[in-house]
Structures are given as C-alpha cells and as structure tokens.
Scaffold this motif. Sequence first.
Motif, PDB file in Angstrom:
ATOM      1  N   UNK A 193       0.854  -1.195   0.000  1.00 61.71           N
ATOM      2  CA  UNK A 193       0.000   0.000   0.000  1.00 61.71           C
ATOM      3  C   UNK A 193       0.892   1.249   0.000  1.00 61.71           C
ATOM      4  N   UNK A 194       0.923   1.948  -1.111  1.00 61.98           N
ATOM      5  CA  UNK A 194       1.816   3.102  -1.241  1.00 61.98           C
ATOM      6  C   UNK A 194       1.368   4.299  -0.413  1.00 61.98           C
ATOM      7  N   UNK A 195       0.160   4.247   0.136  1.00 59.74           N
ATOM      8  CA  UNK A 195      -0.251   5.318   1.052  1.00 59.74           C
ATOM      9  C   UNK A 195       0.399   5.125   2.420  1.00 59.74           C
ATOM     10  N   UNK A 196       0.892   3.902   2.669  1.00 62.90           N
ATOM     11  CA  UNK A 196       1.592   3.595   3.925  1.00 62.90           C
ATOM     12  C   UNK A 196       3.096   3.520   3.682  1.00 62.90           C
ATOM     13  N   UNK A 197       3.486   2.760   2.662  1.00 66.37           N
ATOM     14  CA  UNK A 197       4.893   2.594   2.301  1.00 66.37           C
ATOM     15  C   UNK A 197       5.120   3.218   0.921  1.00 66.37           C
ATOM     16  N   UNK A 198       5.300   4.538   0.872  1.00 66.18           N
ATOM     17  CA  UNK A 198       5.452   5.234  -0.411  1.00 66.18           C
ATOM     18  C   UNK A 198       6.771   4.890  -1.105  1.00 66.18           C
ATOM     19  N   UNK A 199       6.801   5.138  -2.411  1.00 70.49           N
ATOM     20  CA  UNK A 199       8.026   4.880  -3.161  1.00 70.49           C
ATOM     21  C   UNK A 199       9.080   5.937  -2.869  1.00 70.49           C
ATOM     22  N   UNK A 200       8.612   7.139  -2.448  1.00 76.40           N
ATOM     23  CA  UNK A 200       9.553   8.212  -2.111  1.00 76.40           C
ATOM     24  C   UNK A 200       9.659   8.319  -0.591  1.00 76.40           C
ATOM     25  N   UNK A 201      10.079   9.459  -0.093  1.00 68.39           N
ATOM     26  CA  UNK A 201      10.220   9.642   1.358  1.00 68.39           C
ATOM     27  C   UNK A 201       9.061  10.433   1.957  1.00 68.39           C
ATOM     28  N   UNK A 202       7.963  10.499   1.221  1.00 68.97           N
ATOM     29  CA  UNK A 202       6.802  11.252   1.690  1.00 68.97           C
ATOM     30  C   UNK A 202       5.907  10.346   2.549  1.00 68.97           C
ATOM     31  N   UNK A 203       6.376  10.028   3.748  1.00 68.03           N
ATOM     32  CA  UNK A 203       5.644   9.140   4.651  1.00 68.03           C
ATOM     33  C   UNK A 203       4.545   9.909   5.385  1.00 68.03           C
ATOM     34  N   UNK A 204       3.381   9.290   5.485  1.00 65.12           N
ATOM     35  CA  UNK A 204       2.257   9.934   6.149  1.00 65.12           C
ATOM     36  C   UNK A 204       2.177   9.613   7.628  1.00 65.12           C
ATOM     37  N   UNK A 205       1.156  10.153   8.281  1.00 65.91           N
ATOM     38  CA  UNK A 205       0.973   9.943   9.714  1.00 65.91           C
ATOM     39  C   UNK A 205       0.607   8.495  10.046  1.00 65.91           C
ATOM     40  N   UNK A 206       0.097   7.786   9.052  1.00 64.35           N
ATOM     41  CA  UNK A 206      -0.313   6.401   9.295  1.00 64.35           C
ATOM     42  C   UNK A 206       0.853   5.421   9.211  1.00 64.35           C
ATOM     43  N   UNK A 207       2.050   5.895   8.846  1.00 66.31           N
ATOM     44  CA  UNK A 207       3.188   5.001   8.646  1.00 66.31           C
ATOM     45  C   UNK A 207       3.626   4.306   9.934  1.00 66.31           C
ATOM     46  N   UNK A 208       3.941   5.074  10.959  1.00 69.29           N
ATOM     47  CA  UNK A 208       4.461   4.483  12.188  1.00 69.29           C
ATOM     48  C   UNK A 208       3.446   3.578  12.882  1.00 69.29           C
ATOM     49  N   UNK A 209       2.160   3.976  13.003  1.00 69.52           N
ATOM     50  CA  UNK A 209       1.185   3.051  13.593  1.00 69.52           C
ATOM     51  C   UNK A 209       1.086   1.740  12.813  1.00 69.52           C
ATOM     52  N   UNK A 210       1.180   1.820  11.485  1.00 69.31           N
ATOM     53  CA  UNK A 210       1.116   0.606  10.660  1.00 69.31           C
ATOM     54  C   UNK A 210       2.326  -0.274  10.912  1.00 69.31           C
ATOM     55  N   UNK A 211       3.506   0.339  11.006  1.00 68.37           N
ATOM     56  CA  UNK A 211       4.730  -0.417  11.282  1.00 68.37           C
ATOM     57  C   UNK A 211       4.612  -1.147  12.614  1.00 68.37           C
ATOM     58  N   UNK A 212       4.146  -0.452  13.628  1.00 68.47           N
ATOM     59  CA  UNK A 212       4.028  -1.069  14.957  1.00 68.47           C
ATOM     60  C   UNK A 212       3.047  -2.236  14.946  1.00 68.47           C
ATOM     61  N   UNK A 213       1.947  -2.080  14.213  1.00 62.93           N
ATOM     62  CA  UNK A 213       0.959  -3.160  14.145  1.00 62.93           C
ATOM     63  C   UNK A 213       1.518  -4.370  13.397  1.00 62.93           C
TER      64      UNK A 213
END
Length: 232
Positions: A135-155
């Motif tokens: 899901x590129x909205x969570x794991x983008x191809x660039x460095x434009x990480x959103x607020x949902x990135x870290x919570x998703x990583x932890x889960x």
Amino acid sequence: MPLFGLIPKTRDLTVVEQRQRKKKNAKGSTRHTLKQSMRHTLGSGVSMREAVRLPNGENRNEWLAMNTIEMANNTQLVFGFISDFCNEKSCPAMTAGKIYTYKWQDPKKYPKPTMVSADKYIELLFEWVNVQLDDESIFPLDTNFGKNFLPAVKQIWKRLARVYFHIYHHHAEQIRALNAEAHVDTCFRHFYYFSREFDILKEGEDFAPVATIITTIRQAEEAKDDKGKEEV
C-alpha cells in the motif's frame, strides 16, 4: 546460548509467496542501498545492536520501512521451517503457551476477533502484511511518509512477533530436529534488537510470552559489555 529450551513445554500450509516489491527495493533505490549496507554491516562482525542503528545521514522512516520489509520476509522464512508441523490438528488455535491466545481480525474478512487455527492465523497474517507493505499510502516509493506510517509499522511488528512466540512455545523440537536453531535465534535477536532500538514494541508487555528468552538475551548482552570493559 541457544534460545530454544528456555520455555517449558506446554493442514499443510503453503508458505505465502514472498513478494520482492521490485519498485520499492529496486537496485539503485534508497531502500536497496540501505538493505545492502545492513547486510554488509551484519557480515562484517559488527554486533547486532550496532547493526540495527540508523546509518549516519539516512532517513529514519526509510530505514524503518526497509527493515519492516526485511523482517516480514525473514519471519515467513522462519515459519517455513515448521509449516509442515503446524496444522489444524496440532495447533487448533494461535497460542503462545497456555496463557496467550490470539484471535484474528481484519476489516474485510474477519471484522470481529475470530478464533482460527495457528496455521490459518499465520497465513492470514502474511497476506495482511503483504497488503500493508504494498500500500503506497503507507509505504510510499519516495520519502513522503504519512501519519499512518508508524502506527502501521508497529501493528505489523506486533503481529509478526506472534509467529516467533508460537514457534518458541510449540515447535522447539521440530526446529532442533531440523538443526535450524541458530538461524531462528539470529532472526529473532535481529527482530528484538531493531524493535528495541526504535521503540517499536514494548519490551515488557509485547514480549511477555517470551520473557525468559528476552532475559537470556539481555544477560548475554550485559556479560559481553562487562567483558569489553575488562579488556579495556
């Protein structure tokens, strides 16, 4: 010291095909470069604690993303060792000893926590992880990480950890018979040290099912530190 044996005893699964995520880890990409750097560091004799640290000048989220993908792949490989022994009959529920039982839940297939066999739980887990990583909205191809990135990583890490918990509690004998102890222990140490370095999981709460193993890792770490001080 081997970690297996520290915990008291208490459908054939096709391992989910590993996706290479060519776009995200393509040769020449930042994550590919970080991956090669990490493997070089691990192979150079540097301690696991040092190897997981963020390289100087690198983006923290890129490092987290690359290592999350790497840990997901490693966990699938580790489960592959015992997939023939983990089935609906041998493991009717996803457990870690007698105390911890995990029910599966996801928005689409299982909106309510549902009891499934361990192999089914792990199959669903790997499928879910792959969806998150793609899901590129969570794991983008660039460095434009959103607020949902870290919570998703932890889960993702929280659920991946349960695979190790299940293996250490219920499949230690098979791992020994396959002479895979060293490999599984190394993968778990890597998982643990990275999680600790970046505060992904809570050491006391999230690693409670393998508390004796964590204690052993820490004691070995402290002994090594003490030895280093004596040599200095």
